[in-house]
Enzyme design. Structure first.
Site, PDB file in Angstrom:
ATOM      1  N   GLU A 113      57.090  17.293  45.323  1.00  0.00           N
ATOM      2  CA  GLU A 113      58.014  17.615  44.237  1.00  0.00           C
ATOM      3  C   GLU A 113      58.004  19.113  43.982  1.00  0.00           C
ATOM      4  OE1 GLU A 113      57.223  15.150  40.833  1.00  0.00           O
ATOM      5  OE2 GLU A 113      57.756  13.317  41.890  1.00  0.00           O
ATOM      6  N   HIS A 235      63.835  18.341  31.258  1.00  0.00           N
ATOM      7  CA  HIS A 235      64.031  17.873  32.628  1.00  0.00           C
ATOM      8  C   HIS A 235      65.427  18.312  33.056  1.00  0.00           C
ATOM      9  CE1 HIS A 235      64.276  15.431  36.205  1.00  0.00           C
ATOM     10  NE2 HIS A 235      63.001  15.160  36.062  1.00  0.00           N
ATOM     11  N   ARG A 281      60.739  23.284  37.133  1.00  0.00           N
ATOM     12  CA  ARG A 281      61.719  22.684  36.219  1.00  0.00           C
ATOM     13  C   ARG A 281      62.360  23.677  35.265  1.00  0.00           C
ATOM     14  NH1 ARG A 281      58.780  17.011  34.487  1.00  0.00           N
ATOM     15  NH2 ARG A 281      58.978  16.150  36.552  1.00  0.00           N
ATOM     16  N   HIS A 342      62.177  16.544  27.774  1.00  0.00           N
ATOM     17  CA  HIS A 342      61.467  15.613  28.640  1.00  0.00           C
ATOM     18  C   HIS A 342      59.983  15.492  28.320  1.00  0.00           C
ATOM     19  CE1 HIS A 342      60.619  13.316  32.196  1.00  0.00           C
ATOM     20  NE2 HIS A 342      59.869  14.254  32.740  1.00  0.00           N
TER      21      HIS A 342
END
Length: 522
Positions: A113, A235, A281, A342
């Site tokens: 990720e 997010h 992010r 988020h």
């Protein structure tokens, strides 16, 4: 009503709370209280996975470095190393419990990720949290020493101050039993807050309705410090659709080649960062926010349709199925997405044993500030933090003899009346979430923060008056907690005169020379 007596009371039924309950159950009588059903917290919504060094080509050093880079100079090195080094044993524990992690050639399948320099995300396709949560709930329901109290909402912690004793310590809590519509006293020498984050303070969030900052607000009222509340992770990719709220499109879609596009098909991330879609992010969320404001867009698009259809269906079965229900075939069409609140990177200040400033009170999971996340959370570090600190807190509890708890007074409702103005609660709730989104969102200014602070002061007065005079409800308790959390976020943001990680200020665009956490003292 007399009090319910336990050795440990745990508030919250996500991964942190249930892990702690499992570790304590062999020797302690444990109560798990949760304000909806057992599975309704944030843990079950986590799609991505759990970060842990499981591959010979990977190393603890590398995982620590990636976390420190993402944390923008504010991650605590000791806490980071502690979590990283205890991560593999947490995965092993979940495997023993029977969590069906995705495999490839007889080995755990590891995905990658944004922000990670290696494949180290252990996962269950694209629904890791749900699978872990299901497994834990099955075990907890079968464990004799654990009593579950669903539909019970935390009202307040009970400290020695209430019974006129010194020194300060936590003696248990009051909780509203929604079905009986009465407040129950839970008496225990140890209390663990595992209440999750506070995403519902914002208009758009990936969090479930339960994420109202209850533990953070209750600990603050009880005299605990909170740290780094200005760092709210947005997010970058929440599904934008009128029929659906809070549906997350996992980072792994970008990790496996997904591209962010404007409505005309133009790719924009390479102009914002050399890492393009694999940037952390905060960078991606700000880039999307910038493009949406610049072009007046309601959303942007995430496209993975250039990958083989079979690959997409195999790697993202749940996202594929959910989007298909809404008429979007992700094997052929891009997904409309918008940033959404988020993850709460700050929280109740704790040490490496999960201890708070109040003896007898531990905090674990998203509600706690451990020092791991710093100014920005690295993807998939949160579930592992839940497990590592659940074990650390329970070890601390098992190693220290419990003190006796004096008799506690029952909740006094003799002076209150039933509210006839429920509309006030829903109106205030809506107003709070809207101005937090507009004024304390992804990009901040001094003027916006001042406006938010002014509105919060007005709301606090109204809510306090309501709380003092009327019979309490879950909606009122959640609103009271959200306005407290909003106040903590704004005060923390106002005191940070720089832009760092998730806190981006137009008035202070540069990085300060010294990275310091923001700690507020009650």
């Amino acid at each position: 009503m007399q009090s319910l007596d336990f050795d440990v009371v745990i508030v919250g039924s996500g991964l942190a709370g249930l892990s702690a309950a499992m570790h304590l159950a062999p020797t302690h009588r444990v109560a798990v209280i949760t304000k909806r059903a057992l599975a309704d917290g944030s843990s079950g919504w986590a799609q991505g996975g759990i970060a842990a060094v499981m591959d010979r080509g990977d190393s603890f050093e590398s995982h620590v470095d990636d976390t420190l880079v993402a944390g923008a100079g504010l991650s605590d090195p000791e806490a980071t190393r502690f979590v990283v080094e205890h991560a593999p044993e947490s995965i092993a524990w979940l495997q023993q419990l029977g969590v069906p992690f995705s495999q490839e050639h007889g080995q755990l399948h590891l995905t990658r990720e944004g922000g990670h320099s290696a494949r180290r995300i252990v996962h269950v396709t694209d629904a890791t949290g749900a699978a872990v949560q299901r497994t834990l709930i099955e075990h907890v329901r079968r464990t004799p020493n654990i009593r579950l109290f669903e539909h019970h909402t935390l009202v307040d912690l009970i400290t020695t101050r209430l019974v006129g004793e010194q020194p300060p310590r936590c003696l248990g809590l009051y909780a509203l039993d929604e079905q009986a519509d009465q407040v129950v006293t839970f008496r225990a020498p140890r209390t663990i807050l595992a209440t999750g984050g506070a995403g519902k303070v914002y208009l758009y969030t990936t969090n479930p309705d339960t994420a109202t900052g209850d533990g953070i607000a209750a600990a603050w009222r009880a005299g605990c410090r909170v740290t780094n509340m200005e760092f709210i992770q947005f997010h970058p990719t929440c599904l934008y659709h009128p029929l659906v709220k809070s549906y997350l499109i996992t980072e792994a879609v970008r990790g496996e080649g997904g591209r962010l596009l404007l409505p005309d098909g133009t790719r924009f991330m390479p102009q914002h960062d050399a890492r393009a879609e694999l940037a952390p992010r905060d960078v991606v969320a700000r880039a999307i926010d910038f493009e949406m404001k610049k072009h007046g867009l309601d959303c942007v698009y995430l496209d993975i349709s250039h990958q083989p259809a079979e690959f997409i269906r195999e790697h993202f079965p749940n996202i594929h199925a959910r989007c298909l229900e809404l008429g979007i075939d992700i094997t052929r069409q891009p997904i409309p997405v918008v940033p959404a609140a988020h993850y709460t990177c700050g929280g109740i200040h704790t040490d490496l044993s999960g201890r708070t400033d109040l003896p007898g009170l531990h905090a674990i999971g998203e509600t706690a500030y451990t020092g791991l996340h710093g100014a920005n959370r690295l993807a998939s570090n949160s579930l592992v933090e839940c497990m590592v600190f659940a074990r650390a807190a329970t070890k601390d509890i098992l190693a220290t003899p419990a003190s006796t708890v004096p008799p506690l007074p029952a909740w006094d409702e003799s002076q209150v009346t039933d509210p006839d103005e429920s509309v006030v609660i829903s109106h205030n709730w809506d107003e709070l979430r809207r101005f937090m989104w507009d004024y304390v969102g992804i990009v901040r200014t001094n003027k916006r923060l001042e406006r938010a602070a002014h509105r919060i002061r007005l709301l606090q007065g109204e809510i306090q008056e309501f709380y003092a005079h009327f019979h309490i409800s879950r909606d009122l308790l959640e609103l009271r907690n959200l306005v407290t959390v909003a106040d903590l976020i704004v005060r923390s943001a106002q005191s940070r005169h720089e832009s760092r990680g998730l806190h981006f200020s137009r008035d202070y665009p540069k990085l300060a020379p010294d990275a310091k956490p923001t700690t507020l003292v009650p």
